[in-house]
Design a protein around this motif. Structure first.
Motif, PDB file in Angstrom:
ATOM      1  N   LEU A   1       0.817  -1.205   0.000  1.00  0.00           N
ATOM      2  CA  LEU A   1       0.000   0.000   0.000  1.00  0.00           C
ATOM      3  C   LEU A   1       0.857   1.265   0.000  1.00  0.00           C
ATOM      4  O   LEU A   1       0.374   2.353  -0.294  1.00  0.00           O
ATOM      5  CB  LEU A   1      -0.930   0.017   1.212  1.00  0.00           C
ATOM      6  N   ALA A   2       2.121   1.113   0.337  1.00  0.00           N
ATOM      7  CA  ALA A   2       3.034   2.257   0.380  1.00  0.00           C
ATOM      8  C   ALA A   2       3.694   2.426  -0.982  1.00  0.00           C
ATOM      9  O   ALA A   2       4.009   1.447  -1.652  1.00  0.00           O
ATOM     10  CB  ALA A   2       4.104   2.030   1.448  1.00  0.00           C
TER      11      ALA A   2
ATOM     12  N   TRP B   1       3.176   0.863  -6.832  1.00  0.00           N
ATOM     13  CA  TRP B   1       2.398   0.424  -5.684  1.00  0.00           C
ATOM     14  C   TRP B   1       1.601   1.581  -5.073  1.00  0.00           C
ATOM     15  O   TRP B   1       1.936   2.749  -5.196  1.00  0.00           O
ATOM     16  CB  TRP B   1       3.235  -0.231  -4.603  1.00  0.00           C
ATOM     17  N   GLY B   2       0.567   1.249  -4.355  1.00  0.00           N
ATOM     18  CA  GLY B   2      -0.213   2.236  -3.617  1.00  0.00           C
ATOM     19  C   GLY B   2      -0.853   3.285  -4.514  1.00  0.00           C
ATOM     20  O   GLY B   2      -0.846   3.207  -5.739  1.00  0.00           O
ATOM     21  N   LYS B   3      -1.423   4.288  -3.902  1.00  0.00           N
ATOM     22  CA  LYS B   3      -2.131   5.369  -4.599  1.00  0.00           C
ATOM     23  C   LYS B   3      -1.243   6.064  -5.625  1.00  0.00           C
ATOM     24  O   LYS B   3      -1.656   6.335  -6.753  1.00  0.00           O
ATOM     25  CB  LYS B   3      -2.632   6.376  -3.566  1.00  0.00           C
TER      26      LYS B   3
END
Length: 108
Positions: free
Chosen positions: A69-70, A84-86
């Protein structure tokens, strides 16, 4: 020191003596790369302070765990962009602005 200025991939442990935290941060930041750093310390507040001063895309504090998520990616010549992540998903998005005239309310 050359080993502290190269981006070495593999199981490498480099130990360089330093006088204080400022010097340790200067040594770590004195490179054209910045993928990842690690900070180990008994005082979590001090370790987090040092981590916030490091110029790298990720910093591990008292751990080597990563979260999907990071965001993953580096600073300087270690990369431009994130996976990865947003932040990783944002590379696949396109933003559009649509502007229209503001409607005036009639006076009655």
């Amino acid at each position: 020191m050359t080993i502290a200025q190269e981006e070495i991939f593999g199981p490498v442990l480099c130990i360089i003596p330093y006088e204080n935290e400022d010097e340790a941060v200067d040594i770590a930041n004195d490179t054209i790369y910045g993928l990842s750093n690690g900070v180990a310390g008994a005082n979590m507040d001090r370790a987090m302070d040092v981590a916030s001063r490091l110029r790298s895309g990720q910093v591990h504090v008292n751990s080597t765990q990563q979260s999907l998520l990071a965001p993953f990616g580096g600073y300087k010549q270690s990369g431009d962009g994130r996976e990865w992540g947003k932040y990783g998903l944002e590379d696949f998005l396109q933003v559009k602005s649509i502007n229209k005239p503001k409607l005036r309310k009639s006076k009655m």
